[in-house]
Design a protein around this motif. Sequence first.
Motif, PDB file in Angstrom:
ATOM      1  N   VAL A  15      79.110   4.646  90.514  1.00 26.38           N
ATOM      2  CA  VAL A  15      80.357   5.130  89.926  1.00 26.38           C
ATOM      3  C   VAL A  15      80.029   6.113  88.809  1.00 26.38           C
ATOM      4  CG1 VAL A  15      82.466   4.484  88.714  1.00 26.38           C
ATOM      5  CG2 VAL A  15      81.511   2.970  90.468  1.00 26.38           C
ATOM      6  N   LYS A  16      80.554   7.300  88.932  1.00 30.46           N
ATOM      7  CA  LYS A  16      80.304   8.315  87.913  1.00 30.46           C
ATOM      8  C   LYS A  16      81.157   8.018  86.688  1.00 30.46           C
ATOM      9  CE  LYS A  16      80.015  13.314  87.268  1.00 30.46           C
ATOM     10  NZ  LYS A  16      80.260  14.652  87.872  1.00 30.46           N
ATOM     11  N   GLU A  17      80.477   7.852  85.569  1.00 26.66           N
ATOM     12  CA  GLU A  17      81.192   7.535  84.340  1.00 26.66           C
ATOM     13  C   GLU A  17      81.969   8.750  83.854  1.00 26.66           C
ATOM     14  OE1 GLU A  17      80.258   5.760  79.880  1.00 26.66           O
ATOM     15  OE2 GLU A  17      78.679   5.843  81.397  1.00 26.66           O
ATOM     16  N   GLN A  18      83.242   8.531  83.606  1.00 29.02           N
ATOM     17  CA  GLN A  18      84.077   9.634  83.160  1.00 29.02           C
ATOM     18  C   GLN A  18      83.782   9.985  81.707  1.00 29.02           C
ATOM     19  OE1 GLN A  18      88.048   8.015  84.313  1.00 29.02           O
ATOM     20  NE2 GLN A  18      88.296   9.987  85.327  1.00 29.02           N
ATOM     21  N   LYS A  19      83.707  11.269  81.450  1.00 26.78           N
ATOM     22  CA  LYS A  19      83.484  11.704  80.078  1.00 26.78           C
ATOM     23  C   LYS A  19      84.778  11.607  79.289  1.00 26.78           C
ATOM     24  CE  LYS A  19      79.439  14.638  80.321  1.00 26.78           C
ATOM     25  NZ  LYS A  19      78.819  15.869  79.804  1.00 26.78           N
ATOM     26  N   ALA A  35      90.781   9.923  80.508  1.00 27.18           N
ATOM     27  CA  ALA A  35      89.807   8.861  80.236  1.00 27.18           C
ATOM     28  C   ALA A  35      89.796   8.489  78.756  1.00 27.18           C
ATOM     29  CB  ALA A  35      88.420   9.312  80.678  1.00 27.18           C
ATOM     30  N   LYS A  39      91.469   4.908  76.497  1.00 27.46           N
ATOM     31  CA  LYS A  39      90.624   4.072  75.641  1.00 27.46           C
ATOM     32  C   LYS A  39      91.204   3.895  74.236  1.00 27.46           C
ATOM     33  CE  LYS A  39      86.867   3.680  78.380  1.00 27.46           C
ATOM     34  NZ  LYS A  39      86.220   2.404  78.750  1.00 27.46           N
ATOM     35  N   ASP A  92      83.127  15.975  72.884  1.00 30.29           N
ATOM     36  CA  ASP A  92      82.697  14.858  73.728  1.00 30.29           C
ATOM     37  C   ASP A  92      82.629  13.612  72.845  1.00 30.29           C
ATOM     38  OD1 ASP A  92      81.719  13.302  75.756  1.00 30.29           O
ATOM     39  OD2 ASP A  92      79.663  14.050  75.613  1.00 30.29           O
ATOM     40  N   THR A  94      82.202   9.500  71.734  1.00 37.20           N
ATOM     41  CA  THR A  94      81.563   8.197  71.907  1.00 37.20           C
ATOM     42  C   THR A  94      82.152   7.257  70.858  1.00 37.20           C
ATOM     43  OG1 THR A  94      79.750   8.863  70.437  1.00 37.20           O
ATOM     44  CG2 THR A  94      79.386   9.094  72.813  1.00 37.20           C
TER      45      THR A  94
END
Length: 285
Positions: A15-19, A35, A39, A92, A94
């Motif tokens: 599964v490609k982790e969504q940015k 995405a 969150k 981006d 985190t």
Amino acid sequence: MKINAQTIVWFDKPVKEQKLTATLGSNKKLLLNDALQSKLPENIQFGFDMSSRTLLIVGTQDSKYKKRKMNTVFGLAPAIADLGMKLPVSFDFTYDKQNNWWVGQIILRKKNSEYDTEQILALYKPLADKIFKKMAKTTPPEDRRQNIGLAFCEAAKQYTPDRGNFEEYLTKHTEYLVKMANHAHVKYVQMESKSIDAAFHNDKSQNFNLYSVIKYNDLNYVKIENKMLDEQFERQLTKSELSVYKMLLNEYTIEEISENLNILPEKIESLAKSVGIKRKKFYLS
């Protein structure tokens, strides 16, 4: 051979982790991707750290800061402009568990498959300033700035993700090129006396000097740089100023200098003041 269904291992596609990204567009609105929006809590507040060039998002109890896909973040566009960057700018994100906030790093923009040099020069100006103050002080300030800028541009063209962290690559690449340029500068400068960076021969084809034997990774590189810088400064002083300067460095008092040089204390003070002005101008330029 009979196939045993019990021992078959089926492989799943990873599964490609969504940015988690957000983009401050030309309309000065901050667009959160799906995405990231999923969150975040219902009420959020934005902040921007000028020193690290990071966008912060934190949850809040205040309902006036309701989360939206398209957000108006007052002050963000001017802050980006103050850094010398143009919109659009993307981030981006985190999650920082320690501080309970989301940290958005600016995503390097590309132009024609190469990283945008203009954005890099603006984004990493603090790094450029740090290298400027730390290295190659024997190179004239204007040339030093230009060498750093050229190194940044070259790094932007040569960098690929397999080279690792961009900032680390940019730092190493720039420091190396600036050091090389400084080496070339001191190698060809003709000095009046045989100092560490003075040529041993009048023949320009024989351009060997003591600097030529210094390794780039020499632990004494900074010490040698400072010695050459001091020599350059001392050449700007008159004979009287140099005598006073040397004695002051050796912690002689005004009275002792006056007695040794047979000069009135008032004249010594005047010479010392002149040295101070020249020294400030030289080392802070």
